[in-house]
Motif scaffolding. Structure first.
Motif, PDB file in Angstrom:
ATOM      1  N   ARG A  78       0.833  -1.207   0.000  1.00 37.89           N
ATOM      2  CA  ARG A  78       0.000   0.000   0.000  1.00 37.89           C
ATOM      3  C   ARG A  78       0.867   1.256   0.000  1.00 37.89           C
ATOM      4  N   VAL A 127       1.949   1.712  -3.625  1.00 37.87           N
ATOM      5  CA  VAL A 127       0.871   2.303  -4.427  1.00 37.87           C
ATOM      6  C   VAL A 127       0.703   3.775  -4.079  1.00 37.87           C
ATOM      7  N   VAL A 169       3.770   0.154 -12.002  1.00 35.56           N
ATOM      8  CA  VAL A 169       3.789  -0.160 -10.574  1.00 35.56           C
ATOM      9  C   VAL A 169       4.109  -1.651 -10.482  1.00 35.56           C
ATOM     10  N   PHE A 196      -2.788  -4.398  -5.633  1.00 32.60           N
ATOM     11  CA  PHE A 196      -2.767  -3.734  -6.942  1.00 32.60           C
ATOM     12  C   PHE A 196      -4.173  -3.619  -7.542  1.00 32.60           C
ATOM     13  N   ILE A 249      -5.468  -0.082  -7.004  1.00 36.99           N
ATOM     14  CA  ILE A 249      -4.782   1.114  -7.499  1.00 36.99           C
ATOM     15  C   ILE A 249      -5.818   2.061  -8.117  1.00 36.99           C
ATOM     16  N   LYS A 270       0.379  -2.790 -14.172  1.00 37.75           N
ATOM     17  CA  LYS A 270       0.540  -3.504 -12.902  1.00 37.75           C
ATOM     18  C   LYS A 270       1.400  -4.735 -13.174  1.00 37.75           C
TER      19      LYS A 270
END
Length: 421
Positions: free
Chosen positions: A229, A232, A252, A267, A270, A279
């Motif tokens: 987290r 992100v 990411v 993810f 996101i 991703k």
């Protein structure tokens, strides 16, 4: 990938460089030997010999392809596990976005076989390697390379080495998995400073953020998710600050082989950013899986409804000494078996064409060329028997075998996998 370069692997001559292959195959090409479809147990192979299961390898490739698609993830499996271009090709055929690698040598191997997308999960500050990257990018407009950065100093060194390059090098800021973890900037503020440095470096382009959740100290599901987290959140903050203005998409990326379920979960949340988000999952050990480390840690144990990976390696050794009733020695040792995490596991015994469980047989130690076996009263083990060993940690299994037979369940060898370490 380059079909021509892959085809040349089949033209390589079999000789003394390749452990375990039949001595009478010397001089044949790998392709000619594969066409003979010899049997692993009766076709002249010598022990020790490592084999990949054809069926289990295909199962694992299909399972991770399905998993990534189900969870909306792009997949760049870590190629350092196998360093086998044939497996890179099969992974790409099974939907992989590209291949993840760790050092410049590995990138050179992948490029020699035409891999077009490489995620380099490491920082590179070697000027010679960076200049080679620049030349590859200039020569091939379809080639994409993404590399880590985690310090202002690294940005300065990379920019200096790449100054004047035809194309900027795409980089992602690495956020460390915590204090005491491996590489990566330790705080979001440090990451922002690195992003600012990239913005001022003409030879670099910031395209995202990345990290490795396998390094989270005292990892458990909640600690791992907390770190992801943060990763992100870093992407969101850098996007709001306009740091991805030059990018075409925002990368990411995370994902070792122990916590990819947590990566998929986090993810999935996101938020919408200013650009499309790639991703990118990087789990690589799945391709062969193992009988130790990852068999215990695989996320599929936590979410069994997703399926199950299958160990695809088996190392065959032969009992060469039975000095007393509770001890035996087989002719495979540290040169042949992964041993950095766990010792091999005795699984089956083969005698006169019949195979049975290795009941009462335990590997207790490895010498350079011998496995020490402890045998209980129920162990029926004789000199000359073949013992099938399961292995722990695929990342240190492939590197010991430059040419690996791929065998079907009945022992028919249908292919040979060339590795480059």
């Amino acid at each position: 990938m380059s079909n021509e370069a892959l085809a040349r692997l089949a033209e390589e001559r079999v000789d003394h460089r390749f452990k375990g292959l039949p001595p009478d195959a010397d001089g044949l090409t790998v392709g000619e030997l594969a066409a003979q479809r010899r049997n692993l147990f009766t076709g002249g192979f010598t022990t020790p010999v490592l084999a990949l299961s054809a069926e289990r390898l295909e199962h694992n490739l299909r399972l991770m392809e399905t998993y990534a698609a189900r969870h909306g993830l792009a997949f760049a499996p870590h190629g350092k596990t196998s360093m086998a271009p044939q497996l890179f090709q099969r992974q790409i055929e099974h939907g992989a976005w590209g291949i993840t690698l760790a050092v410049p040598h590995q990138v050179r191997v992948a490029r020699a076989f035409g891999v077009r997308r490489i995620f380099l999960a490491n920082e590179v500050v070697d000027p010679a390697a960076l200049r080679w990257f620049a030349a590859e990018l200039a020569a091939d407009a379809s080639f994409r390379l993404v590399c880590y950065v985690d310090s202002v100093r690294a940005v300065e060194l990379m920019d200096a080495a790449l100054r004047g390059a035809a194309r900027p090098l795409d980089v992602v800021v690495e956020l460390a998995a915590g204090d005491g973890a491996r590489t990566g900037a330790r705080t979001e503020a440090e990451c922002a400073a690195v992003a600012d440095a990239v913005a001022a470096a003409p030879a670099l382009r910031l395209v995202g953020v990345a990290g490795y959740e396998g390094e989270v100290p005292r990892a458990d599901p909640e600690r791992v998710r907390d770190y992801l987290r943060r990763l992100v959140g870093l992407a969101v903050d850098l996007d709001r600050a306009g740091r991805f203005a030059e990018a075409e998409e925002i990368v990411v990326s995370a994902g070792g082989s122990a916590w990819f379920d947590a990566v998929a979960d986090v993810f999935a949340g996101i938020p919408e950013l200013s650009l499309p988000v790639l991703k990118l999952l990087r789990s690589g050990a799945y391709v062969s899986h193992d009988d130790g480390h990852y068999r215990e840690l695989t996320p599929f144990n936590r979410v069994p409804e997703e399926g199950a990976l299958e160990p695809a390696f088996r190392l065959w050794a032969q009992v060469v000494s039975r000095p007393c009733g509770d001890q035996a020695f087989a002719n495979a040792g540290k040169r042949d078996a992964a041993h950095d995490l766990d010792l091999p596991f005795a699984q089956v015994v083969r005698r006169d064409g019949a195979e049975r469980p290795a009941t009462g047989v335990t590997v207790t130690a490895l010498s350079d060329q011998h496995a020490w076996l402890r045998t209980g009263p129920e162990a029926d083990l004789r000199v000359g028997d073949w013992v099938g060993l399961g292995l722990s940690h695929p990342c240190t299994s492939f590197d010991k075998w430059p040419l690996i037979p791929v065998a079907e369940a009945d022992g028919t060898v249908v292919d040979y996998i060339r590795t480059f370490f």
